[in-house]
Write an enzyme that holds these catalytic residues in place. Sequence first.
Site, PDB file in Angstrom:
ATOM      1  N   PRO A   2       0.825  -1.214   0.000  1.00 58.41           N
ATOM      2  CA  PRO A   2       0.000   0.000   0.000  1.00 58.41           C
ATOM      3  C   PRO A   2       0.859   1.264   0.000  1.00 58.41           C
ATOM      4  O   PRO A   2       1.851   1.349   0.699  1.00 58.41           O
ATOM      5  CB  PRO A   2      -0.819  -0.109   1.280  1.00 58.41           C
ATOM      6  CG  PRO A   2      -0.171  -1.152   2.112  1.00 58.41           C
ATOM      7  CD  PRO A   2       0.641  -2.016   1.206  1.00 58.41           C
ATOM      8  N   GLU A   3       0.464   2.217  -0.816  1.00 53.51           N
ATOM      9  CA  GLU A   3       1.119   3.521  -0.820  1.00 53.51           C
ATOM     10  C   GLU A   3       0.205   4.531  -0.121  1.00 53.51           C
ATOM     11  O   GLU A   3      -0.875   4.183   0.350  1.00 53.51           O
ATOM     12  CB  GLU A   3       1.437   3.943  -2.256  1.00 53.51           C
ATOM     13  CG  GLU A   3       2.520   3.067  -2.887  1.00 53.51           C
ATOM     14  CD  GLU A   3       3.244   3.772  -4.037  1.00 53.51           C
ATOM     15  OE1 GLU A   3       3.272   5.021  -4.049  1.00 53.51           O
ATOM     16  OE2 GLU A   3       3.782   3.068  -4.908  1.00 53.51           O
ATOM     17  N   HIS A 100      -4.765 -15.362   9.491  1.00 51.52           N
ATOM     18  CA  HIS A 100      -3.835 -14.267   9.740  1.00 51.52           C
ATOM     19  C   HIS A 100      -4.496 -13.039  10.353  1.00 51.52           C
ATOM     20  O   HIS A 100      -3.973 -11.939  10.251  1.00 51.52           O
ATOM     21  CB  HIS A 100      -3.106 -13.913   8.444  1.00 51.52           C
ATOM     22  CG  HIS A 100      -2.352 -15.068   7.867  1.00 51.52           C
ATOM     23  ND1 HIS A 100      -1.229 -15.597   8.462  1.00 51.52           N
ATOM     24  CD2 HIS A 100      -2.582 -15.838   6.780  1.00 51.52           C
ATOM     25  CE1 HIS A 100      -0.791 -16.627   7.746  1.00 51.52           C
ATOM     26  NE2 HIS A 100      -1.599 -16.794   6.716  1.00 51.52           N
ATOM     27  N   ARG A 119       1.914 -11.770   5.720  1.00 50.73           N
ATOM     28  CA  ARG A 119       3.384 -11.789   5.692  1.00 50.73           C
ATOM     29  C   ARG A 119       4.011 -11.175   6.937  1.00 50.73           C
ATOM     30  O   ARG A 119       5.216 -11.262   7.128  1.00 50.73           O
ATOM     31  CB  ARG A 119       3.879 -11.093   4.422  1.00 50.73           C
ATOM     32  CG  ARG A 119       3.453 -11.870   3.178  1.00 50.73           C
ATOM     33  CD  ARG A 119       3.828 -11.153   1.917  1.00 50.73           C
ATOM     34  NE  ARG A 119       5.276 -11.073   1.740  1.00 50.73           N
ATOM     35  CZ  ARG A 119       5.863 -10.433   0.745  1.00 50.73           C
ATOM     36  NH1 ARG A 119       5.135  -9.795  -0.149  1.00 50.73           N
ATOM     37  NH2 ARG A 119       7.172 -10.406   0.651  1.00 50.73           N
ATOM     38  N   ARG A 162      22.077  17.277  -5.396  1.00 45.87           N
ATOM     39  CA  ARG A 162      21.953  15.811  -5.257  1.00 45.87           C
ATOM     40  C   ARG A 162      22.236  15.123  -6.583  1.00 45.87           C
ATOM     41  O   ARG A 162      21.618  15.439  -7.586  1.00 45.87           O
ATOM     42  CB  ARG A 162      20.552  15.426  -4.773  1.00 45.87           C
ATOM     43  CG  ARG A 162      20.398  15.619  -3.271  1.00 45.87           C
ATOM     44  CD  ARG A 162      19.051  15.137  -2.822  1.00 45.87           C
ATOM     45  NE  ARG A 162      18.999  13.674  -2.779  1.00 45.87           N
ATOM     46  CZ  ARG A 162      18.627  12.991  -1.706  1.00 45.87           C
ATOM     47  NH1 ARG A 162      18.294  13.608  -0.597  1.00 45.87           N
ATOM     48  NH2 ARG A 162      18.562  11.680  -1.743  1.00 45.87           N
TER      49      ARG A 162
END
Length: 283
Positions: A2-3, A100, A119, A162
Amino acid sequence: MPELPEVETVRRGLAPAMEGQVIARADVRRPDLRWPFPPDMAARLTGARVLRLRRRSKYILADLDTGETLIIHLGMSGRMLVSGVMPGAFHFDHPAPEKHDHVVLDMAGGARVTFNDARRFGAMDLVPTAAAEAHWLLADLGPEPLGNAFNDAYLVARLRGRMTPIKAALLDQRVVAGLGNIYVCEALNRAGISPRRKAGRIAAPRVAGLVPVIRDVLTEAIAAGGSSLRDHRQASGELGYFQHDFRAYGREGAPCRSPGCGGAIRRIVQSGRSTFYCPRCQR
Ligand SMILES: [Zn+2]
């Protein structure tokens, strides 16, 4: 994984079940996820009222009336399910327990929030609310991409000098919090900037132009998440995963959607992760 828009969608989906509600019962079914749970987590949650749910980067923070904040991270595969009664919203029967389901919160209002994580890269911690932003997971995060502190002057100054590729610079959570692989690819495609270009070598006006593009990409995805929430509420209680139409991500070989471009999306690997971009219009 998920973002930010997915996490924000989960937060919005949890809010009607949790905000203002007392946690009548907290069932913590194992000692840890990615890291051990804090001591006596179930006892510290039970009886607490959730004052509000907020988000920092990809973390959901539940401020409790006990003076503590529950920090939740979905990790790679964490899922949040809401079932039971929600005033004015919807009703799902509680699903059969799954293997889970690691943490289950029964709210006094009748809703049940289940955190399932196959997981176990997810995390939960409890900290004093006043110190939540200083938690080690949050302390080094850069500004929120949708907040005022993320602006042209900031980004231009932050990227000056950078020599890492712009893709890597935007994935650096110290530069901007919560951006992941998908939405960085999308933003660079829309901005017409090559993901390979060195961050410090991009002219300041083009860097400044990334700010509104990043905001747009995230805002549109959050809006898509919001509509998925309404659909999902009719289908199941699972929050946060939704179909979204990407311009670059996952479209290797497909025509670029930038108006008049005519190029094709290419996939390359940068720092071990796939980058999708159009070599023709992203310079
Ligand atoms: Zn193109």
